[in-house]
Design an enzyme around this catalytic site. Structure first.
Site, PDB file in Angstrom:
ATOM      1  N   GLU A 159      89.938  56.373  28.427  1.00  0.00           N
ATOM      2  CA  GLU A 159      88.599  56.895  28.693  1.00  0.00           C
ATOM      3  C   GLU A 159      87.864  57.301  27.423  1.00  0.00           C
ATOM      4  O   GLU A 159      88.400  57.998  26.574  1.00  0.00           O
ATOM      5  CB  GLU A 159      88.665  58.112  29.631  1.00  0.00           C
ATOM      6  CG  GLU A 159      89.137  57.785  31.025  1.00  0.00           C
ATOM      7  CD  GLU A 159      90.648  57.868  31.176  1.00  0.00           C
ATOM      8  OE1 GLU A 159      91.368  57.940  30.155  1.00  0.00           O
ATOM      9  OE2 GLU A 159      91.117  57.853  32.324  1.00  0.00           O
ATOM     10  N   ASP A 206      93.901  54.363  34.325  1.00  0.00           N
ATOM     11  CA  ASP A 206      95.340  54.391  34.103  1.00  0.00           C
ATOM     12  C   ASP A 206      96.019  54.670  35.445  1.00  0.00           C
ATOM     13  O   ASP A 206      95.377  54.991  36.425  1.00  0.00           O
ATOM     14  CB  ASP A 206      95.722  55.426  33.047  1.00  0.00           C
ATOM     15  CG  ASP A 206      95.176  56.806  33.348  1.00  0.00           C
ATOM     16  OD1 ASP A 206      95.030  57.144  34.532  1.00  0.00           O
ATOM     17  OD2 ASP A 206      94.894  57.539  32.395  1.00  0.00           O
TER      18      ASP A 206
END
Length: 179
Positions: free
Chosen positions: A34, A124
């Site tokens: 991110e 993820d």
């Protein structure tokens, strides 16, 4: 992004070698954690043989794009080396897996009939069983099974695809420089 470029390429190569050895196919793209992006990464990833990546939509907003424009992929470049970039839809990232699967289908149905567009959810794997209480939600309470069943039930209008396949079938939405 903070590593020297040679080390960046080395990390990418190591992961590509692992994926190739483990799964028998060379990856064409990579997910970045991110909000990790530097413009030089386009040339580093290109030099490593990668064709695309996925990035949080916040990067695209910071470059001046609007939410309604983020329904495909874009091309970025650095030092003349190009890389396709897919924006990750924040709403999907928050819905999956924390809202009922039906809410995700409802959200996507609002875009039904828009044609050749893509709405990306990439993340993820932590929230699929490693975060507190997510294992129970995803597996024991059947969230994942319900979600996949809904994808199948809605396959007449909702299609899942690979990034590489979408890139081959659809043109880039244009050139973008991401901060």
């Amino acid at each position: 992004a903070l590593l020297p470029e040679a080390d960046q390429r080395g990390q990418l190569q190591k992961m590509q070698d692992y994926v190739r050895a483990r799964f028998g196919a060379a990856p064409k793209g990579a997910w970045l954690a991110e909000r990790v992006w530097e413009r030089t990464m386009a040339s580093v990833m290109n030099q490593a043989g990668l064709q695309y990546t996925v990035l949080d939509d916040v990067h695209f907003f910071s470059s001046g794009l609007l939410r309604e424009q983020l329904d495909g992929y874009f091309t970025t470049e650095h030092a003349g080396r190009q890389l396709s970039v897919f924006p990750i839809n924040q709403q999907l990232r928050y819905l999956i897996p924390f809202a009922d699967p039906e809410k995700t289908i409802e959200y996507l149905r609002a875009f039904e009939g828009r044609g050749d567009c893509a709405f990306v959810m990439a993340d993820d794997g932590e929230k699929f069983g490693l975060w507190p209480e997510t294992y129970e939600l995803i597996y024991k309470k059947g969230w994942l099974e319900r979600f996949f069943c809904l994808l199948e039930q809605n396959s007449c209008w909702l299609e899942t695809d690979l990034f590489s396949s979408f890139r081959q079938a659809q043109p880039s939405r244009g050139l973008v420089y991401l901060p």
